[in-house]
Design an enzyme around this catalytic site. Sequence first.
Site, short mmCIF file in Angstrom:
data_model
loop_
_atom_site.label_atom_id
_atom_site.label_comp_id
_atom_site.label_asym_id
_atom_site.label_seq_id
_atom_site.Cartn_x
_atom_site.Cartn_y
_atom_site.Cartn_z
N TRP A 465 70.28 18.56 -29.48
CA TRP A 465 70.77 17.24 -29.87
C TRP A 465 70.25 16.16 -28.94
O TRP A 465 70.36 14.99 -29.22
CB TRP A 465 72.31 17.21 -29.89
CG TRP A 465 72.98 17.09 -28.53
CD1 TRP A 465 72.74 17.86 -27.43
CD2 TRP A 465 73.99 16.15 -28.15
NE1 TRP A 465 73.56 17.48 -26.40
CE2 TRP A 465 74.34 16.43 -26.80
CE3 TRP A 465 74.66 15.12 -28.80
CZ2 TRP A 465 75.31 15.71 -26.11
CZ3 TRP A 465 75.63 14.41 -28.11
CH2 TRP A 465 75.95 14.70 -26.77
N ASP A 466 69.65 16.56 -27.82
CA ASP A 466 69.08 15.60 -26.87
C ASP A 466 68.15 14.61 -27.58
O ASP A 466 67.95 13.49 -27.11
CB ASP A 466 68.31 16.33 -25.75
CG ASP A 466 69.16 17.33 -25.00
OD1 ASP A 466 69.89 18.10 -25.68
OD2 ASP A 466 69.12 17.38 -23.77
N GLU A 604 80.43 21.49 -23.19
CA GLU A 604 80.20 22.94 -23.34
C GLU A 604 81.20 23.79 -22.56
O GLU A 604 81.14 25.01 -22.63
CB GLU A 604 78.78 23.28 -22.91
CG GLU A 604 77.76 22.57 -23.77
CD GLU A 604 76.36 23.12 -23.61
OE1 GLU A 604 76.01 23.49 -22.49
OE2 GLU A 604 75.65 23.16 -24.63
N LYS A 725 82.48 19.24 -19.06
CA LYS A 725 81.14 19.23 -18.46
C LYS A 725 80.51 17.84 -18.61
O LYS A 725 79.77 17.38 -17.76
CB LYS A 725 80.29 20.27 -19.18
CG LYS A 725 78.88 20.41 -18.68
CD LYS A 725 78.15 21.47 -19.48
CE LYS A 725 76.75 21.71 -18.98
NZ LYS A 725 75.99 22.61 -19.85
N GLN A 726 80.81 17.20 -19.75
CA GLN A 726 80.11 15.94 -20.05
C GLN A 726 80.93 15.13 -21.05
O GLN A 726 81.93 15.61 -21.59
CB GLN A 726 78.74 16.25 -20.63
CG GLN A 726 78.78 16.99 -21.96
CD GLN A 726 77.51 17.79 -22.21
OE1 GLN A 726 77.46 18.98 -21.94
NE2 GLN A 726 76.49 17.13 -22.73
C1 BGC Z 1 74.04 20.18 -22.09
C2 BGC Z 1 73.73 19.92 -23.55
C3 BGC Z 1 72.24 19.71 -23.70
C4 BGC Z 1 71.47 20.88 -23.12
C5 BGC Z 1 69.98 20.65 -23.19
C6 BGC Z 1 73.19 21.32 -21.57
O1 BGC Z 1 73.42 21.49 -20.22
O2 BGC Z 1 75.39 20.50 -21.91
O3 BGC Z 1 74.43 18.78 -24.00
O4 BGC Z 1 71.92 19.57 -25.05
O5 BGC Z 1 71.82 21.01 -21.77
O6 BGC Z 1 69.62 19.54 -22.46
#
Ligand code: BGC
Length: 907
Positions: A465-466, A604, A725-726
Site C-alpha cells: 500500500w506504500d 500491524e 505500530k503506526q
Molecule cells: C509497515 C507497512 C508497510 C510495509 C512496507 C511495514 O513495516 O507496517 O505499513 O506497508 O512495512 O513498507
Amino acid sequence: MQLIRLRIENDAMAIAYYPAEDQAATAHFMIAYNPQQGIGENLENIKIRLAGLHFDAAVLENGLDYPFSDTIVGVNYERIDVGLALTNMLNIPVVSQAAVEQDGLTATVKAKATYLKWHLDYYGQYDGVRNNGQEAMLTVGNGYFSLRGAYVEAHADKNNYPGTYVAGIFDQETTQIKDHAVVNEDLVNLPNAQFMTFGVDHQPPFTINQHDIQDVYRSLDLKTGILTISMIVQLASGHLLQVQSQKLANMRDWHRYAIRYTITPMNFSGSLQVYADIDGSVVNGNVSRYNVFDRHHLQTLGLESQTNTAYLSGQTKTSQITYTIGAKLTSPDVETTKHVQVTNQAQSVRQTLSLNVQAGKTVTFDKNVVLRTSNDHAPESLPAINDELAQANFEDTVKSSTDYWHNCWHDADIKIRGDVTSQRLTRVNIFHSFVSAAAIESGQLDASVGARGLHGEAYRGHVFWDEMFILPFYSLHRPKLAKQLLMYRYRRLAAARQNAQEAGYAGAMYPWQSAQTGDEQAQFMHLNPITDTWDPDNSRLQRHVSLDIAYNVWMYYHITQDKAFLGQYGMEMLLSIAEFWISKATYDDQTGRYSIAGVMGPDEFHENYPNAKQPGLKNNAYTNMMVAWLFDTIDQLRGDLANDVYQKAASAANFNGQLLNKMDDISHKLTLEINRSGIIAQFEGYFKLPTLDFRAYRQKYGDISRMDRILKAEGKTPDAYQVAKQADALMAFYNFDVPTVQKLIEKLGYKLPKEYLTHNIQYYLERTTHGSTLSRIVYAVLNQLDENYDQAWTLFSEALFSDYYDIQGGTTAEGIHLGVMCATLLLTTRNFGGVSVLGDQLQVNPQLPEQWDGLKFKHTFRGTHYHFAITHSKVCVTADQAQPITIAGKQYQLKANKPLTVADVTN
Ligand code: BGC
C-alpha cells in the site's frame, strides 16, 4: 554574514565568533577534547558552546589538501570531514580558508551552499549495515534497473553488497523449513557487472579492505546522476594509487550503464592490470534474516567473448526469465581491442587489461554495460546487445543522464530557501523516487514501485500500500508515470478477482504484497525463533490495500482528468474493488448498520482480538471510512463518463444496478465506534483493551518502536493492548483533509465534539511507537492540519531524516523507504506550501515552517502548469492558462502566464 572560524588541533578546537565578516570576533572558545570520545562526538561540543548565537557559515582554517574535499582535518591519526559533520550538525555551509582566499568569502559560501544542496556525500570507510545503508542511499538507476552504490571493487561480503535489480524480475523458490515448505518470491539480484578492480605487477587484484584504503570519498551528484568514489590506496607492497570510479545509469537507453575508472600511480611506474567482471554467481544476500531460505535464483547458461566485449547469459530458476549482459572495456590510453584478455570461470567472465603506467600519469578505462531480459520488449540476443554495446559510450550515457535530470528537476524540483539540510534531503528523496521508477513511464515495463525502491531486498521487492504514499507525487509531477504504475495494478485485476474468489468474496481483492503475477505474496506462517513454533502471519488481512489503490486511481484521475484512463481501466478497477467490499459488508438488523470483519488496519501490531478463534478485526475505522468514501466517489465519477463508457466498465466488472443500490445503502450505514470524548476507535472493541506503561518499557528497553517483538519475547501479544505500530484510525485525515473526513463521518450518522481532532491525535500518538517509517509522516500531516506546528515540524524532520540517518538502525541497508520519502515531498507542497488539489480548483493556504524562508515548486493540475513561490508573507502563482484559484480563503482569477502575487498570507 555572521561567521564562525575554527581550527581543529590535536588536543583542542579553537572557535571564534564574528558578528559580521569585517568586524573583530566577539567571542573566542577553546574546547579541549574529551579523550573518552571520538572526534565526531567532540564536535558536538561546538554546538553546545555556540547555542544562542546565529551564524550563516563556518570557515575552517586548517583543512588538509585533498582533491575531493577541502574540509578534512587530521586529529590524532584520525581524519574527519569537518565540513560534512558540521553541516549535518549546524545546518550551515563550511568552507575552507584556502577557498576563501582564492574566491572571496561570499562567493565561496554561496558555491558551497549550492554544492551541498545537490550532493549526497560520505567521507571515510564504514562497515556493516552502516556501509550497506550508505550503498542504498548512493544507488543509481533509471527505474528499469538499479545498481546499489557499492564500491565497484566489492563483492558481496559482510560490509559490501553490490546488488543489481531489474524492475519486475522476480523468482520463486521453495525452502523446506522443518515440516513446512516455504515459498518466497524475490526481486532477483542479477549478475554483478559493475565489478572492476586493478592490480600492480600481476599481484592479486585489489579488494576493498580497511588496511589498504587510506582515504575514500563518495559523492552522488543529483544533477547528473553520477556516483563518484575517490580513493587513495596504499597497497601492502608500498604502491600508492589514486583510484576513482564514476558510475551512472543511462536515462534514455535504459538498458545501459557506464563506469569510468581512472587510476593514477602516485609513487611508481610499471605494470598495471585492470579487471572487469560479469559475475553470475551472485545470490540474494542483502537481508541476513532471509538467509535460511533458498537464495539462489540464477542459472548461468553461457559465457562468451569477442575482442573487448564479454557476455553472460542466464535464466532465473523458476520464473525462467532469461537475461543477457554484455560489457565492453575500452580505454583512450591503450588499444583495448588488442590487449584485453578474457577468462571464463564457472559462472563469471573476466576481462583483463595489462599496461605500463607512469608515476603521476592518470589512465582511464570505460566499462559500458548492456543488460536485457526476456521481460523486455526489445530482444536480448547477443547480436542485439552487441549492436547496442558498439554504440554505447561513457560520454553519451553522461549526456542522457544529465539531460534527464535537468528536465526532471525542471518539473519536479522543490526549492527550499533557508535550510540547506531540508533542501538536500528533499532532493535526495526526489532523486530516489525517479531512480525507482523513471523507465516505467515508457509504458514498456510491467512493474510498479516496491516499498523499498529498487534499492535492496527487504520485503523481497514487493509492492505494498506504500504506493499510496508515493503515487500522488508522481501524479502531480509526472502523471504519465503515475498512470503506468496504475496499469501494473490494472493488469493484475484478474488476479485480484481470483484472490477474492478464493477467499470466498466477489469483486477484486488486491494482495497485501504483490510481485510478479498479483497473487498474494505475504507469508501465512512465520517460524518464531524463540519458541520454535510456526505462528500465523495475518498481515495479508490488510485488505485496505485495495482501497489505497482505489484512492490512487481517483487521485490520478482527479489531478489529470484523464477520462480515457478512467473509462478504460480506472472505473473497472473501482467497481471491482467496490464489489469486493459489498460482499464483505454484513448487515446487522439490531443496529441497522453494516459491519466489516476479518480485516486489519495499517497498524500491524493488531492482527486479531486476543483469544479469538478467527483472525482479523471488526470495523476498522480507516477501512470503513475508505469504503464509504469509495462508494460515494464511484457515484460521483459515474457522472463524468458517457453512459456507454460507464456501462462497458460496469459490464467488464460485472457490476449491475442492484449492486449500485447496495453500495448506496452501505455508504451511509457503516459502523464506527466513537466514544464520548470523540475518540474514533481503531476497531470495534479497541477501548476495552488495556493500555501499556510506555514509560516503564522505555526505561527497560530504550527503543520500543518494535513493541510487538518486545511483547512477544515476554510471552505477551500486542493484540491485547492499546499499542500501535503506526497511524491507523486517523489515516483518512492524511489522505484527504479535515472537512472531507468530517463529512464522511457525519454522513455515517456520527457526531463529533469540538476539538475532536486534537484529542484523537494526542490519544493515538501516546499509543504509537512509530515502528514503521510511514507513521511519523502521517502524524506530521495530522499535527499540521491541527495547527500544532512544532510537533508537525519535529515529526516531519524525523521522517525526512529516516533513511539518511537510518533511524531504524539497519533497515536502510536493505533498501530505502520510498513511501516516507515521497510522503515528505507531498507534505512539503501540500501542507507547508499549502496547495490543496482536493477540489476542482487549487486552494492555497501556506503554513511554512519557521525554519524555512521560502519554497518554490511546480504542479500540473488538470492540464495547467502552475508555479508557486511562497514565503511567510506572500504567495506568487503563475499558471500557463487562465484559471480560478483560492489563496488564503479568497478567490482570484489567474491570467495565463501572468504572475499573481498575494501578500499578507501570513501563517
Ligand atoms: C509497515 C507497512 C508497510 C510495509 C512496507 C511495514 O513495516 O507496517 O505499513 O506497508 O512495512 O513498507
